[in-house]
Design an enzyme around this catalytic site. Structure first.
Site, PDB file in Angstrom:
ATOM      1  N   ARG A   1       0.857  -1.188   0.000  1.00 56.64           N
ATOM      2  CA  ARG A   1       0.000   0.000   0.000  1.00 56.64           C
ATOM      3  C   ARG A   1       0.890   1.233   0.000  1.00 56.64           C
ATOM      4  O   ARG A   1       1.962   1.222   0.636  1.00 56.64           O
ATOM      5  CB  ARG A   1      -0.904   0.031   1.230  1.00 56.64           C
ATOM      6  CG  ARG A   1      -2.042  -1.007   1.217  1.00 56.64           C
ATOM      7  CD  ARG A   1      -3.114  -0.652   0.211  1.00 56.64           C
ATOM      8  NE  ARG A   1      -4.273  -1.538   0.265  1.00 56.64           N
ATOM      9  CZ  ARG A   1      -4.419  -2.620  -0.511  1.00 56.64           C
ATOM     10  NH1 ARG A   1      -3.464  -2.967  -1.367  1.00 56.64           N
ATOM     11  NH2 ARG A   1      -5.517  -3.358  -0.414  1.00 56.64           N
TER      12      ARG A   1
ATOM     13  N   GLU B   1      -3.482   7.222  -4.393  1.00 60.27           N
ATOM     14  CA  GLU B   1      -3.828   6.720  -5.737  1.00 60.27           C
ATOM     15  C   GLU B   1      -5.319   6.879  -6.006  1.00 60.27           C
ATOM     16  O   GLU B   1      -6.111   6.853  -5.040  1.00 60.27           O
ATOM     17  CB  GLU B   1      -3.403   5.264  -5.862  1.00 60.27           C
ATOM     18  CG  GLU B   1      -4.104   4.322  -4.895  1.00 60.27           C
ATOM     19  CD  GLU B   1      -3.570   2.896  -5.016  1.00 60.27           C
ATOM     20  OE1 GLU B   1      -4.385   2.012  -5.334  1.00 60.27           O
ATOM     21  OE2 GLU B   1      -2.362   2.693  -4.861  1.00 60.27           O
TER      22      GLU B   1
ATOM     23  N   HIS C   1      -1.552  -0.008  -9.720  1.00 63.19           N
ATOM     24  CA  HIS C   1      -2.170  -0.976  -8.801  1.00 63.19           C
ATOM     25  C   HIS C   1      -2.661  -2.204  -9.571  1.00 63.19           C
ATOM     26  O   HIS C   1      -3.834  -2.571  -9.538  1.00 63.19           O
ATOM     27  CB  HIS C   1      -3.326  -0.341  -8.016  1.00 63.19           C
ATOM     28  CG  HIS C   1      -3.634  -1.068  -6.722  1.00 63.19           C
ATOM     29  ND1 HIS C   1      -4.039  -0.419  -5.579  1.00 63.19           N
ATOM     30  CD2 HIS C   1      -3.579  -2.380  -6.389  1.00 63.19           C
ATOM     31  CE1 HIS C   1      -4.236  -1.289  -4.608  1.00 63.19           C
ATOM     32  NE2 HIS C   1      -3.957  -2.499  -5.079  1.00 63.19           N
TER      33      HIS C   1
ATOM     34  N   GLY D   1      -1.408  -5.359  -9.166  1.00 58.50           N
ATOM     35  CA  GLY D   1      -0.994  -6.605  -8.505  1.00 58.50           C
ATOM     36  C   GLY D   1      -1.847  -7.818  -8.843  1.00 58.50           C
ATOM     37  O   GLY D   1      -1.343  -8.855  -9.273  1.00 58.50           O
TER      38      GLY D   1
HETATM   39  P1  NAP Z   1      -0.716 -11.767   5.116  1.00 59.13           P
HETATM   40  O1  NAP Z   1      -0.657 -13.187   4.729  1.00 59.13           O
HETATM   41  O2  NAP Z   1      -1.567 -11.357   6.270  1.00 59.13           O
HETATM   42  O3  NAP Z   1       0.805 -11.294   5.372  1.00 59.13           O
HETATM   43  C1  NAP Z   1       1.083 -10.056   5.930  1.00 59.13           C
HETATM   44  C2  NAP Z   1       2.513 -10.081   6.437  1.00 59.13           C
HETATM   45  O4  NAP Z   1       2.818  -8.762   6.908  1.00 59.13           O
HETATM   46  C3  NAP Z   1       2.740 -11.056   7.577  1.00 59.13           C
HETATM   47  O5  NAP Z   1       3.913 -11.776   7.309  1.00 59.13           O
HETATM   48  C4  NAP Z   1       2.928 -10.165   8.809  1.00 59.13           C
HETATM   49  O6  NAP Z   1       3.947 -10.727   9.633  1.00 59.13           O
HETATM   50  C5  NAP Z   1       3.410  -8.841   8.202  1.00 59.13           C
HETATM   51  N1  NAP Z   1       2.915  -7.711   8.980  1.00 59.13           N
HETATM   52  C6  NAP Z   1       1.634  -7.477   9.348  1.00 59.13           C
HETATM   53  N2  NAP Z   1       1.561  -6.346  10.100  1.00 59.13           N
HETATM   54  C7  NAP Z   1       2.844  -5.882  10.198  1.00 59.13           C
HETATM   55  C8  NAP Z   1       3.426  -4.767  10.870  1.00 59.13           C
HETATM   56  N3  NAP Z   1       2.671  -3.922  11.578  1.00 59.13           N
HETATM   57  N4  NAP Z   1       4.766  -4.600  10.771  1.00 59.13           N
HETATM   58  C9  NAP Z   1       5.517  -5.470  10.041  1.00 59.13           C
HETATM   59  N5  NAP Z   1       5.011  -6.540   9.387  1.00 59.13           N
HETATM   60  C10 NAP Z   1       3.701  -6.749   9.478  1.00 59.13           C
HETATM   61  O7  NAP Z   1      -1.212 -10.839   3.909  1.00 59.13           O
HETATM   62  P2  NAP Z   1      -1.096 -11.118   2.321  1.00 59.13           P
HETATM   63  O8  NAP Z   1      -2.252 -11.904   1.874  1.00 59.13           O
HETATM   64  O9  NAP Z   1       0.277 -11.612   2.020  1.00 59.13           O
HETATM   65  O10 NAP Z   1      -1.305  -9.602   1.753  1.00 59.13           O
HETATM   66  C11 NAP Z   1      -0.425  -8.600   2.180  1.00 59.13           C
HETATM   67  C12 NAP Z   1      -0.861  -7.218   1.681  1.00 59.13           C
HETATM   68  O11 NAP Z   1      -0.542  -7.078   0.306  1.00 59.13           O
HETATM   69  C13 NAP Z   1      -2.359  -6.922   1.715  1.00 59.13           C
HETATM   70  O12 NAP Z   1      -2.783  -6.538   3.011  1.00 59.13           O
HETATM   71  C14 NAP Z   1      -2.498  -5.783   0.712  1.00 59.13           C
HETATM   72  O13 NAP Z   1      -2.364  -4.541   1.324  1.00 59.13           O
HETATM   73  C15 NAP Z   1      -1.325  -6.022  -0.241  1.00 59.13           C
HETATM   74  N6  NAP Z   1      -1.796  -6.455  -1.575  1.00 59.13           N
HETATM   75  C16 NAP Z   1      -1.551  -5.643  -2.645  1.00 59.13           C
HETATM   76  C17 NAP Z   1      -1.977  -6.039  -3.906  1.00 59.13           C
HETATM   77  C18 NAP Z   1      -1.731  -5.177  -5.111  1.00 59.13           C
HETATM   78  O14 NAP Z   1      -2.576  -5.187  -6.002  1.00 59.13           O
HETATM   79  N7  NAP Z   1      -0.624  -4.458  -5.178  1.00 59.13           N
HETATM   80  C19 NAP Z   1      -2.694  -7.227  -4.070  1.00 59.13           C
HETATM   81  C20 NAP Z   1      -2.918  -8.039  -2.947  1.00 59.13           C
HETATM   82  C21 NAP Z   1      -2.447  -7.634  -1.687  1.00 59.13           C
HETATM   83  P3  NAP Z   1       3.880 -10.523  11.220  1.00 59.13           P
HETATM   84  O15 NAP Z   1       2.518 -11.020  11.667  1.00 59.13           O
HETATM   85  O16 NAP Z   1       5.026 -11.346  11.714  1.00 59.13           O
HETATM   86  O17 NAP Z   1       4.081  -9.081  11.454  1.00 59.13           O
HETATM   87  C1  8YV Z   2      -7.153  -5.155  -5.383  1.00 58.42           C
HETATM   88  C2  8YV Z   2      -5.419  -5.461  -3.592  1.00 58.42           C
HETATM   89  O1  8YV Z   2      -6.869  -4.688  -6.627  1.00 58.42           O
HETATM   90  O2  8YV Z   2      -6.325  -7.451  -2.762  1.00 58.42           O
HETATM   91  C3  8YV Z   2      -5.784  -6.372  -2.487  1.00 58.42           C
HETATM   92  O3  8YV Z   2      -5.515  -6.018  -1.311  1.00 58.42           O
HETATM   93  O4  8YV Z   2      -4.788  -4.477  -3.390  1.00 58.42           O
HETATM   94  C4  8YV Z   2      -5.863  -5.788  -4.944  1.00 58.42           C
HETATM   95  O5  8YV Z   2      -6.018  -7.146  -5.133  1.00 58.42           O
HETATM   96  C5  8YV Z   2      -7.661  -4.007  -4.725  1.00 58.42           C
HETATM   97  O6  8YV Z   2      -8.042  -4.408  -3.471  1.00 58.42           O
HETATM   98  C6  8YV Z   2      -8.797  -3.403  -5.521  1.00 58.42           C
HETATM   99  O7  8YV Z   2      -9.969  -3.879  -5.221  1.00 58.42           O
END
Ligand code: NAP
Ligand code: 8YV
Length: 309
Positions: A228, A257, A275, A277
């Site tokens: 994010r 964004e 965005h 991903g």
């Molecule tokens: P997840 O499985 O919950 O993993 C999150 C990781 O972040 C965990 O390893 C956690 O480890 C760490 N974390 C959480 N809070 C933290 C903090 N305060 N300080 C440091 N580390 C922290 O989540 P995920 O499914 O992998 O998704 C992660 C994030 O990716 C989503 O929340 C979203 O914002 C982003 N995302 C972006 C896109 C895109 O389109 N660009 C798409 C999908 C997701 P600890 O518990 O050890 O801290």
């Molecule tokens: C989405 C994401 O594009 O899953 C997330 O957290 O950032 C992306 O997969 C976004 O949430 C738009 O809906």
């Protein structure tokens, strides 16, 4: 009579069709007068599909029982407000891990080899007047992953395939993981060539990558943000990139964004992505299916496939 739900923004056709088959769907994003629509449906709406839900909207919908977020990141939902009102919240985990991990490696290679700039170099007819400069590789480098979670682990596997050394930071060491754990982010940045951000948004990680972390990454270091925009001090990032005190950045997410600071546009040590991903047909359809599955389970009184509240 089918249950009535509120859809907050455009979803995929398949998802909308599946919702329409099962529920009476009120589309807030298409309403000429959103407040009028909310007032009209408030006595009957028990669910929301989409995102961006705060206590104001929750209080306007007294029958609201569940919010099915389209995305794994649910920082656009006020979960504390939902919990206080006994409203369930679901997200879309795992179905997007591969898509996000793929674009992350794509952004890393694009930045390391300046692929967008090289593409422009050829299109602008500059090649006949000289070769594009030599650049750098991923293999043999150290990548520090902030957030070795569901997606972070998929990124780690792909970085290993690139013969990179993987280390990570998070709030907890993960004993089952073979990688070196850093309990201080700034130390990991200092020891890394690449810093990849894939931790959740929200207050807890706001500007967790500040000027100190960016300066520790340094003039040879590269930042990749697929988490994010709120995780990074974007003003400091831009300043350090312009001053070449940071080697480069590949950014898929931004603080405000889809508004992106214009200062990034002229930089050749930056790769920008809107965005993207999870932006593939197969992944977004799977995310939509999970939104539908959570709502169907809720109204059937069955356990929710992916609840976060
Ligand atoms: P997840 O499985 O919950 O993993 C999150 C990781 O972040 C965990 O390893 C956690 O480890 C760490 N974390 C959480 N809070 C933290 C903090 N305060 N300080 C440091 N580390 C922290 O989540 P995920 O499914 O992998 O998704 C992660 C994030 O990716 C989503 O929340 C979203 O914002 C982003 N995302 C972006 C896109 C895109 O389109 N660009 C798409 C999908 C997701 P600890 O518990 O050890 O801290
Ligand atoms: C989405 C994401 O594009 O899953 C997330 O957290 O950032 C992306 O997969 C976004 O949430 C738009 O809906």
């Amino acid at each position: 009579m089918s249950e009535e739900i509120l859809q907050t923004h455009k979803l995929l056709d398949r998802c909308e069709a599946e919702l329409g088959k099962r529920f009476t769907v009120h589309k807030l994003h298409l309403a000429p007068d959103r407040e009028a629509l909310i007032r009209e449906v408030a006595p009957r709406v028990r669910a929301i599909a989409g995102g961006n839900v705060g206590p104001e909207l929750m209080d306007k919908l007294p029958q609201l029982e569940i919010i099915a977020n389209f995305g794994v990141g649910y920082d656009s939902i006020d979960t504390a407000a939902a919990r206080a009102r006994n409203i369930r919240v679901t997200n879309t985990p795992n179905v997007l891990n591969d898509a996000v991990a793929e674009i992350t490696l794509g952004l890393m290679i694009a930045l390391a080899r300046r692929i967008p700039q090289a593409d422009q170099y050829v299109r602008q007819g500059k090649w006949p007047s000289g070769n594009f400069p030599l650049l750098t590789e991923l293999n043999g480098k150290t990548v520090g992953i902030l957030g070795l979670g569901r997606i972070g682990k998929e990124i780690a596997v792909r970085c290993q395939a690139m013969k990179m050394r993987v280390v990570y930071h998070g709030r907890h060491r993960q004993p089952d993981e073979p990688f070196i754990y850093y309990d201080k982010l700034v130390d990991m940045a200092r020891d890394s060539d690449w810093l990849v951000l894939i931790a959740p948004g929200g207050k807890a990680t706001e500007k967790i990558v500040g000027r100190d972390v960016l300066e520790a990454l340094g003039p040879e270091g590269f930042l990749v943000n697929v988490a994010r925009g709120t995780l990074v001090d974007e003003a400091a990032l831009l300043e350090l990139l312009q001053a070449r005190k940071l080697g480069g950045a590949a950014l898929d997410v931004f603080e405000k964004e889809p508004q992106v600071p214009e200062g990034f546009f002229a930089l050749d040590n930056v790769v920008l992505s809107p965005h993207q991903g999870s932006a593939t047909h197969q992944t977004r359809n799977k995310m939509g299916d999970l939104v539908v599955a959570n709502l169907v389970a809720h109204f059937a009184g069955e356990p929710l496939p992916s609840a976060v509240v």
